[in-house]
Scaffold this motif. Structure first.
Motif, PDB file in Angstrom:
ATOM      1  N   SER A  19       7.897  -5.835   1.049  1.00 57.44           N
ATOM      2  CA  SER A  19       7.234  -5.851   2.358  1.00 57.44           C
ATOM      3  C   SER A  19       6.234  -4.707   2.497  1.00 57.44           C
ATOM      4  O   SER A  19       5.133  -4.900   3.020  1.00 57.44           O
ATOM      5  N   THR A  22       3.178  -5.518   0.438  1.00 52.77           N
ATOM      6  CA  THR A  22       2.341  -6.491   1.143  1.00 52.77           C
ATOM      7  C   THR A  22       1.611  -5.824   2.303  1.00 52.77           C
ATOM      8  O   THR A  22       0.442  -6.120   2.561  1.00 52.77           O
ATOM      9  N   THR A  69       1.829 -11.453  -0.783  1.00 51.57           N
ATOM     10  CA  THR A  69       2.591 -12.173   0.232  1.00 51.57           C
ATOM     11  C   THR A  69       3.422 -13.273  -0.415  1.00 51.57           C
ATOM     12  O   THR A  69       4.596 -13.463  -0.062  1.00 51.57           O
ATOM     13  N   SER A  72       6.327 -11.716  -2.180  1.00 50.66           N
ATOM     14  CA  SER A  72       7.291 -11.260  -1.178  1.00 50.66           C
ATOM     15  C   SER A  72       8.109 -12.437  -0.652  1.00 50.66           C
ATOM     16  O   SER A  72       9.325 -12.345  -0.493  1.00 50.66           O
TER      17      SER A  72
END
Length: 140
Positions: A19, A22, A69, A72
């Motif tokens: 996270s 990202t 993303t 993730s």
């Protein structure tokens, strides 16, 4: 006996790292977007080469953000993926419906100003965050 705790801590740590990675990509993309948008007018007086380079760098960093993303998302468990995909699908729908109607308002002369993409991006960002929060509360 301690093995399950270690596994859950590794999972949580991996999600946190993913996270944050990202988030860094998103911040870099926003910064390169600002440079690509404002640089021609404020820094290099609309020179073609720096403008093209700014846009290409922005596209490259944007691609990195998309890949980050996606990675993730792949690292999440099934519930995390469901929550993310639900929020993304809802946001896509809101963006499409509201975006088209926002543009339509100008064409049918219900608004006198030119619709700005920034307004739609803000709406989509708020929609995504609200849907993520609501879904997390729902599945708590």
């Amino acid at each position: 006996m301690d093995k399950p705790k270690a596994d859950s801590n590794d999972f949580a740590t991996n999600i946190k790292k993913s996270s944050v990675r990202t988030l860094y990509w998103a911040a870099a993309w926003m910064a390169t977007t600002a440079v690509a948008a404002l640089g021609p007018r404020l820094i290099w007086n609309f020179a073609t080469l720096p403008t093209i380079l700014g846009v290409l760098i922005n596209l490259g960093v944007g691609y990195g953000m998309i890949v980050s993303t996606n990675r993730s998302l792949q690292g999440l468990d099934e519930l995390g993926q469901k929550i993310f995909l639900d929020a993304a699908a809802f946001t896509l729908g809101v963006g499409l419906v509201c975006g088209l109607n926002y543009d339509l308002l100008k064409h049918i002369r219900l608004i006198s100003f030119q619709p700005e993409i920034g307004h739609l991006i803000i709406l989509m960002g708020v929609t995504f965050m609200a849907r993520m929060i609501a879904s997390h509360r729902k599945y708590r």
